[in-house]
Scaffold this motif. Structure first.
Motif, PDB file in Angstrom:
ATOM      1  N   ALA A 164      11.041 -42.680  -9.947  1.00  0.00           N
ATOM      2  CA  ALA A 164      11.190 -41.390 -10.631  1.00  0.00           C
ATOM      3  C   ALA A 164      11.518 -41.592 -12.105  1.00  0.00           C
ATOM      4  N   ILE A 165      12.349 -42.575 -12.412  1.00  0.00           N
ATOM      5  CA  ILE A 165      12.696 -42.870 -13.805  1.00  0.00           C
ATOM      6  C   ILE A 165      11.454 -43.304 -14.561  1.00  0.00           C
ATOM      7  N   GLN A 166      10.672 -44.200 -13.973  1.00  0.00           N
ATOM      8  CA  GLN A 166       9.455 -44.662 -14.639  1.00  0.00           C
ATOM      9  C   GLN A 166       8.456 -43.526 -14.808  1.00  0.00           C
ATOM     10  N   HIS A 167       8.371 -42.657 -13.808  1.00  0.00           N
ATOM     11  CA  HIS A 167       7.478 -41.497 -13.902  1.00  0.00           C
ATOM     12  C   HIS A 167       7.914 -40.582 -15.055  1.00  0.00           C
ATOM     13  N   GLN A 168       9.219 -40.354 -15.176  1.00  0.00           N
ATOM     14  CA  GLN A 168       9.710 -39.494 -16.243  1.00  0.00           C
ATOM     15  C   GLN A 168       9.468 -40.120 -17.611  1.00  0.00           C
ATOM     16  N   VAL A 169       9.654 -41.416 -17.725  1.00  0.00           N
ATOM     17  CA  VAL A 169       9.393 -42.117 -18.998  1.00  0.00           C
ATOM     18  C   VAL A 169       7.932 -41.966 -19.373  1.00  0.00           C
ATOM     19  N   LYS A 170       7.037 -42.119 -18.391  1.00  0.00           N
ATOM     20  CA  LYS A 170       5.609 -41.975 -18.654  1.00  0.00           C
ATOM     21  C   LYS A 170       5.281 -40.555 -19.091  1.00  0.00           C
ATOM     22  N   LEU A 171       5.864 -39.560 -18.427  1.00  0.00           N
ATOM     23  CA  LEU A 171       5.622 -38.167 -18.809  1.00  0.00           C
ATOM     24  C   LEU A 171       6.121 -37.884 -20.211  1.00  0.00           C
ATOM     25  N   ASP A 172       7.284 -38.423 -20.560  1.00  0.00           N
ATOM     26  CA  ASP A 172       7.850 -38.218 -21.890  1.00  0.00           C
ATOM     27  C   ASP A 172       7.000 -38.885 -22.971  1.00  0.00           C
ATOM     28  N   ALA A 173       6.348 -40.004 -22.625  1.00  0.00           N
ATOM     29  CA  ALA A 173       5.511 -40.722 -23.586  1.00  0.00           C
ATOM     30  C   ALA A 173       4.205 -39.994 -23.855  1.00  0.00           C
ATOM     31  N   ASP A 174       3.725 -39.247 -22.862  1.00  0.00           N
ATOM     32  CA  ASP A 174       2.448 -38.522 -23.012  1.00  0.00           C
ATOM     33  C   ASP A 174       2.614 -37.313 -23.814  1.00  0.00           C
TER      34      ASP A 174
END
Length: 103
Positions: free
Chosen positions: A93-103
């Protein structure tokens, strides 16, 4: 400090519906006082699936930084295997959120 007795909020430890229900209970506790610690007491419940924890964490993702939210949680009475499942889902979930924030 709020205490959430998990078995009060869920019907089973395998479904995404129950995971979402627990996530909503955590959100409600956070909204009542977002600076408090919340104890999630998993007493007398096991095993839990990644489906359950992923659904719970998905609910929490909409509330802000999942790392900060997780730091507000104290997990009690969860078996070692279930703790590993929770941690694996949390890291995802943390990695998913980081990816979403980067996009």
């Amino acid at each position: 400090m709020a205490i959430i007795s998990v078995k009060k909020y869920i019907n089973d430890s395998f479904s995404s519906i129950s995971g979402r229900s627990l996530g909503k209970a955590v959100i409600e506790a956070l909204e009542n006082d977002n600076k408090q610690k919340i104890i999630l007491d998993f007493n007398s419940m096991s095993p839990f699936t990644s489906l359950f924890f992923n659904a719970m964490l998905e609910e929490l993702l909409g509330q802000g930084n999942i790392k900060v939210i997780n730091d507000s949680l104290i997990i009690k009475n969860l078996s070692n295997l279930d703790v590993k499942t929770y941690e694996r889902c949390l890291n995802s979930a943390i990695q998913h959120q980081v990816k979403l924030d980067a996009d």
